[in-house]
Write a protein that holds these residues in place. Structure first.
Motif, PDB file in Angstrom:
ATOM      1  N   GLU A 177     -41.598 -63.095  27.887  1.00 59.92           N
ATOM      2  CA  GLU A 177     -40.973 -61.742  28.608  1.00 59.92           C
ATOM      3  C   GLU A 177     -40.498 -61.633  29.892  1.00 59.92           C
ATOM      4  OE1 GLU A 177     -45.095 -59.714  27.082  1.00 59.92           O
ATOM      5  OE2 GLU A 177     -44.742 -59.939  29.725  1.00 59.92           O
TER       6      GLU A 177
ATOM      7  N   GLY B 134     -48.157 -58.647  33.955  1.00 60.67           N
ATOM      8  CA  GLY B 134     -46.587 -58.661  32.814  1.00 60.67           C
ATOM      9  C   GLY B 134     -45.690 -58.112  33.226  1.00 60.67           C
ATOM     10  N   ASP B 135     -44.329 -57.820  31.997  1.00 64.17           N
ATOM     11  CA  ASP B 135     -43.482 -57.272  32.642  1.00 64.17           C
ATOM     12  C   ASP B 135     -43.344 -55.931  33.583  1.00 64.17           C
ATOM     13  OD1 ASP B 135     -44.051 -55.840  30.586  1.00 64.17           O
ATOM     14  OD2 ASP B 135     -42.320 -56.560  29.309  1.00 64.17           O
ATOM     15  N   ALA B 136     -44.293 -55.437  33.235  1.00 66.10           N
ATOM     16  CA  ALA B 136     -44.570 -53.397  34.094  1.00 66.10           C
ATOM     17  C   ALA B 136     -44.579 -54.423  35.416  1.00 66.10           C
ATOM     18  CB  ALA B 136     -44.833 -52.620  33.889  1.00 66.10           C
ATOM     19  N   PHE B 137     -45.018 -54.878  35.644  1.00 66.73           N
ATOM     20  CA  PHE B 137     -45.569 -55.295  37.343  1.00 66.73           C
ATOM     21  C   PHE B 137     -44.934 -56.233  38.168  1.00 66.73           C
ATOM     22  CE2 PHE B 137     -48.748 -52.833  35.585  1.00 66.73           C
ATOM     23  CZ  PHE B 137     -48.778 -51.370  36.103  1.00 66.73           C
TER      24      PHE B 137
ATOM     25  N   GLY C 124     -41.581 -55.797  40.160  1.00 68.99           N
ATOM     26  CA  GLY C 124     -42.346 -55.474  41.622  1.00 68.99           C
ATOM     27  C   GLY C 124     -43.385 -55.771  42.051  1.00 68.99           C
TER      28      GLY C 124
END
Length: 126
Positions: free
Chosen positions: A46, A104-107, A110
């Motif tokens: 990812e 995961g790529d969403a966090f 950030g």
């Protein structure tokens, strides 16, 4: 030893100094990983392909370390921790932050951005 030979050898030593110090002088994102780690594989699928093209990579290039091998001498003071992957942001040879596990790529970006900003390794976003 003649003065000319001394100066020649000194110049070579100074030129090679950055190679000897390695990445201990620059900020880097150190990924502690091991073979068979499912979350490492997920990061590799990812994030790893795009990471070199990101602003984060320009602030802290990715460096991979296999925890089942001896640590490089410049990282001996950095604890890899019990989990893989563990991401440690190292600047001038000292840890400035870490991400335990792969969120995961969403966090991931950030969390990484927060560490880089707090450490002064990245300018604030407008």
């Amino acid at each position: 030893m003649s003065p000319a030979r001394f100066l020649f050898l000194a110049a070579i030593a100074i030129a090679l100094l950055p190679l000897q110090l390695g990445s201990a002088l620059a900020a880097e994102l150190v990924m502690f990983e091991r073979a068979g780690c499912v979350w490492c594989a997920r990061f590799n699928a990812e994030i790893a392909p795009i990471y070199p093209n990101t602003d984060e990579s320009r602030s802290a290039p990715l460096r991979r370390i296999d925890v089942d091998r001896p640590l490089p001498t410049d990282l001996v003071g950095i604890d890899a921790g019990p989990f893989t992957p563990t991401f440690v942001i190292v600047d001038k040879g000292r840890e400035v932050g870490r991400i335990r596990g792969y969120p995961g790529d969403a966090f991931f970006f950030g969390l990484l951005d927060r560490i880089l900003l707090n450490a002064g390794l990245r300018a604030g976003q407008s």
